[in-house]
Design a protein around this motif. Structure first.
Motif, mmCIF file in Angstrom:
data_model
loop_
_atom_site.group_PDB
_atom_site.id
_atom_site.type_symbol
_atom_site.label_atom_id
_atom_site.label_comp_id
_atom_site.label_asym_id
_atom_site.label_seq_id
_atom_site.Cartn_x
_atom_site.Cartn_y
_atom_site.Cartn_z
ATOM 1 N N LEU A 173 0.705 -1.236 -0.130
ATOM 2 C CA LEU A 173 -0.070 -0.042 -0.110
ATOM 3 C C LEU A 173 0.866 1.093 -0.170
ATOM 4 N N GLY A 174 1.924 1.255 0.899
ATOM 5 C CA GLY A 174 2.775 2.321 0.642
ATOM 6 C C GLY A 174 3.636 2.555 -0.455
ATOM 7 N N LEU B 246 1.148 4.314 -3.071
ATOM 8 C CA LEU B 246 0.886 5.585 -2.613
ATOM 9 C C LEU B 246 1.921 6.309 -2.993
ATOM 10 N N SER C 294 -13.024 9.201 5.129
ATOM 11 C CA SER C 294 -11.952 8.403 5.589
ATOM 12 C C SER C 294 -11.270 8.826 7.155
ATOM 13 N N TYR D 108 -5.524 -4.540 8.725
ATOM 14 C CA TYR D 108 -5.777 -3.984 7.180
ATOM 15 C C TYR D 108 -6.776 -3.261 7.212
ATOM 16 N N ALA E 82 -5.817 0.386 7.965
ATOM 17 C CA ALA E 82 -4.817 1.143 6.818
ATOM 18 C C ALA E 82 -5.827 1.375 5.398
ATOM 19 N N LEU E 83 -6.731 0.590 5.226
ATOM 20 C CA LEU E 83 -7.571 0.825 4.217
ATOM 21 C C LEU E 83 -8.406 2.093 4.351
ATOM 22 N N PHE F 275 -6.284 5.094 4.183
ATOM 23 C CA PHE F 275 -5.578 5.225 2.751
ATOM 24 C C PHE F 275 -6.058 6.687 2.005
ATOM 25 N N ALA G 141 -3.352 9.547 1.504
ATOM 26 C CA ALA G 141 -3.234 10.011 0.094
ATOM 27 C C ALA G 141 -3.055 11.412 -0.069
#
Length: 227
Positions: free
Chosen positions: A66-67, A70, A85, A128, A131-132, A135, A139
Motif C-alpha cells: 500500500l505504501g 501510494l 476516511s 488491514y 490501513a484501508l 489510505f 493519500a
C-alpha cells in the motif's frame, strides 16, 4: 524477519543485522539467484512461524505494498472521501474500547500472539481495515505542502509513537484490577499518553533538534568560507 515485531523498529533492526550477512554470503551470485534464495528463505521461515502460532512478515507485506502504491500514485481523493476516511478511521479506532468482545484488539498483553488463534486472524484483518480506511486521508496529506503547524504535529508524532506503549501497558494492567468503564479508561489513557509525549517533545526532542540545527549551520558556514 526472524522474530515477530514487538514494534515496527524491530523490522529495521533485524534487517540491518541480517542483510550484511546475506550480502556477504550471496555477493558472488547473480541477482536472480539472490532473489530466489531470499524469497525461499522468507517463505520457509513464514511457514515455520505459522507452525509456532506466530505472525511472520508475510502477513504484513500488504502494508508495504500500500505504501509503494501510494508513493507511485498521484491519486487525489475528493473532499467527501477524505472526510469519510477520517471519520471511519476514528470510529474504527474507538470500536474496541466500546465493544468489550473485541477488546483484545487493543490489549497489548494478549495481542502477540492472542490467547485464541481466531483472535489472531481477526487482529490481522482489523489492522488491514485501519490501513484501508486511512489510505484516502494519507493519500491527500502526502501531496499537500506542509505549513508550520503541520511540521510541528509531524515532529510531535514520533515522541507520541515511542511513548504511547508505556501508558497503554500500564493501564491494561491497572484496568485488569480496577475494571474501569471503557470511556473513562480511554480518556485517562489518551490524556497521559499525549501529556507524556508532549513533555518529551518539548524538553528533550526540541532542544536536541535545536542543537543539531546549529551544528549543521556551523558546518555549512565553515565549508562556505573555505570555498
Amino acid at each position: 524477519m526472524l522474530l515477530v515485531p514487538a514494534w515496527s523498529l524491530d523490522v529495521e533492526m533485524q534487517f540491518y543485522m541480517l542483510f550484511p550477512l546475506l550480502y556477504c554470503l550471496l555477493e558472488r551470485f547473480s541477482l536472480l539467484i539472490k532473489l530466489c534464495f531470499i524469497g525461499l528463505l522468507c517463505i520457509g521461515w513464514s511457514f515455520l512461524s505459522i507452525s509456532w502460532n506466530l505472525l511472520p512478515i508475510c502477513f504484513y507485506i500488504g502494508f508495504f505494498i500500500l505504501g509503494m502504491l501510494l508513493d507511485r500514485s498521484s491519486w487525489q481523493p475528493s473532499l467527501r472521501l477524505l472526510r469519510l476516511s477520517f471519520v471511519g478511521l476514528g470510529l474504527a479506532l474507538l470500536f474496541p474500547y466500546f465493544c468489550t468482545d473485541f477488546k483484545y484488539l487493543i490489549d497489548c498483553q494478549n495481542r502477540e500472539p492472542p490467547a485464541v488463534p481466531s483472535q489472531q486472524h481477526i487482529s490481522v484483518v482489523y489492522d488491514y481495515v485501519l490501513a484501508l480506511l486511512a489510505f484516502p486521508y494519507i493519500a491527500h496529506s502526502v501531496h499537500v505542502k506542509s505549513d508550520q503547524n503541520d511540521r510541528l504535529w509531524g515532529d510531535f508524532a514520533y515522541p507520541l509513537y515511542l511513548f504511547h506503549w508505556i501508558p497503554l501497558i500500564a493501564f491494561s494492567s491497572i484496568n485488569f484490577l480496577l475494571q474501569l468503564p471503557s470511556p473513562l479508561f480511554l480518556l485517562l489513557n489518551w490524556g497521559i499518553m499525549l501529556g507524556g509525549a508532549w513533555l518529551i517533545f518539548k524538553y528533550f526532542d526540541q532542544p536536541i533538534d535545536a542543537i543539531r540545527r546549529r551544528l549543521v549551520e556551523q558546518w555549512i558556514d565553515r565549508n562556505s568560507e573555505r570555498r
